[in-house]
Write an enzyme that holds these catalytic residues in place. Structure first.
Site, PDB file in Angstrom:
ATOM      1  CB  VAL A 209      -5.835   5.868 -23.418  1.00 62.98           C
ATOM      2  CG1 VAL A 209      -5.531   4.783 -22.397  1.00 62.98           C
ATOM      3  CG2 VAL A 209      -6.551   7.045 -22.763  1.00 62.98           C
ATOM      4  CB  CYS A 210      -4.076   3.368 -27.943  1.00 65.92           C
ATOM      5  SG  CYS A 210      -5.874   3.143 -28.004  1.00 65.92           S
ATOM      6  N   PRO A 211      -1.294   4.498 -26.954  1.00 66.30           N
ATOM      7  CG  PRO A 211      -0.457   6.610 -27.528  1.00 66.30           C
ATOM      8  CD  PRO A 211      -1.703   5.776 -27.568  1.00 66.30           C
TER       9      PRO A 211
ATOM     10  CD  GLU B  54      -4.469   0.483 -22.416  1.00 63.65           C
ATOM     11  OE1 GLU B  54      -5.034   0.076 -21.390  1.00 63.65           O
ATOM     12  OE2 GLU B  54      -4.933   0.309 -23.570  1.00 63.65           O
ATOM     13  CG  LEU B  55       0.366  -0.742 -27.899  1.00 66.30           C
ATOM     14  CD1 LEU B  55      -1.019  -0.171 -27.687  1.00 66.30           C
ATOM     15  CD2 LEU B  55       0.680  -0.807 -29.378  1.00 66.30           C
TER      16      LEU B  55
END
Length: 214
Positions: free
Chosen positions: A50-52, A54-55
């Protein structure tokens, strides 16, 4: 314990961006010295799932944040070196190549611990072995802080690991807070830029509700 209404912690943390140069960044002083708002968002780990998304979503909204005199800063407990490797990894390989804003590298967890956003449960100290253990990955939840030009936190939120954020909501909140700063009015439920706000008194709410009963 909420930090809304309080000054952001006065701590220096390592930070890096696409230049590859590690610097020290103090969020409180950065907001005050630049006279800008700050959106600081924490995510659990580099090279995850999920993190990338969001970035990249924050990067795609950079123009909107710039229009609002707002700095974007990401953060996790990874090292600066791991951040730099991820910044140089292509999207097709799960990377964040193209991200231009700085990333805090809170690898000693000083700031994350102060904010109380670490995934730690079931803390135990074994008197016999003298060993302290915890459950959890000891990384951060998806915490977000909106900070004003004086370094005061005016919004904080925390998502669990699987739940990605809606960047449009942070833009809406920045618009609302700026309206309060500039107009002295308060922003009712579901307020968006350009909509009617109201005076913070009995006549103000009565007038607003009479117009928006439904």
């Amino acid at each position: 314990m909420t930090l809304v209404g309080k000054k952001f912690p006065n701590l220096e943390v390592n930070a890096i961006d696409k230049s590859g140069i590690t610097t020290k960044l103090n969020i409180l002083k950065k907001a005050q010295e630049s006279n800008k708002k700050v959106v600081l968002f924490w995510y659990p780990k580099d090279f995850t799932f999920v993190c990338p998304t969001e970035l990249h979503a924050f990067q795609n909204a950079m123009e909107e944040f710039d229009k609002r005199n707002t700095l974007v800063i990401g953060a996790s407990c990874d090292t600066a070196e791991v951040h730099f490797a991820w910044l140089n990894t292509e999207k097709k390989n799960g990377g964040i190549e193209g991200v231009t804003y700085p990333l805090l590298a809170d690898s000693n967890r000083n700031l994350a611990s102060t904010l109380g956003i670490l995934d730690i449960t079931d803390e135990k100290y074994d008197e016999e072995t003298k060993v302290f253990t915890v459950e959890g990955d000891n990384v951060t939840y998806r915490a977000t802080y909106l900070i004003d030009e004086e370094g005061t936190i005016f919004h904080e939120s925390v998502n669990h690991m699987p739940l990605g954020r809606n960047i449009d909501e942070f833009i809406r909140l920045i618009d609302a807070y700026t309206h309060v700063q500039e107009k002295g009015e308060v922003c009712p439920a579901n307020w968006n830029s350009g909509k009617e706000a109201m005076n913070a008194d009995r006549s103000g709410v009565a007038e607003y509700l009479s117009k928006h009963a439904n």
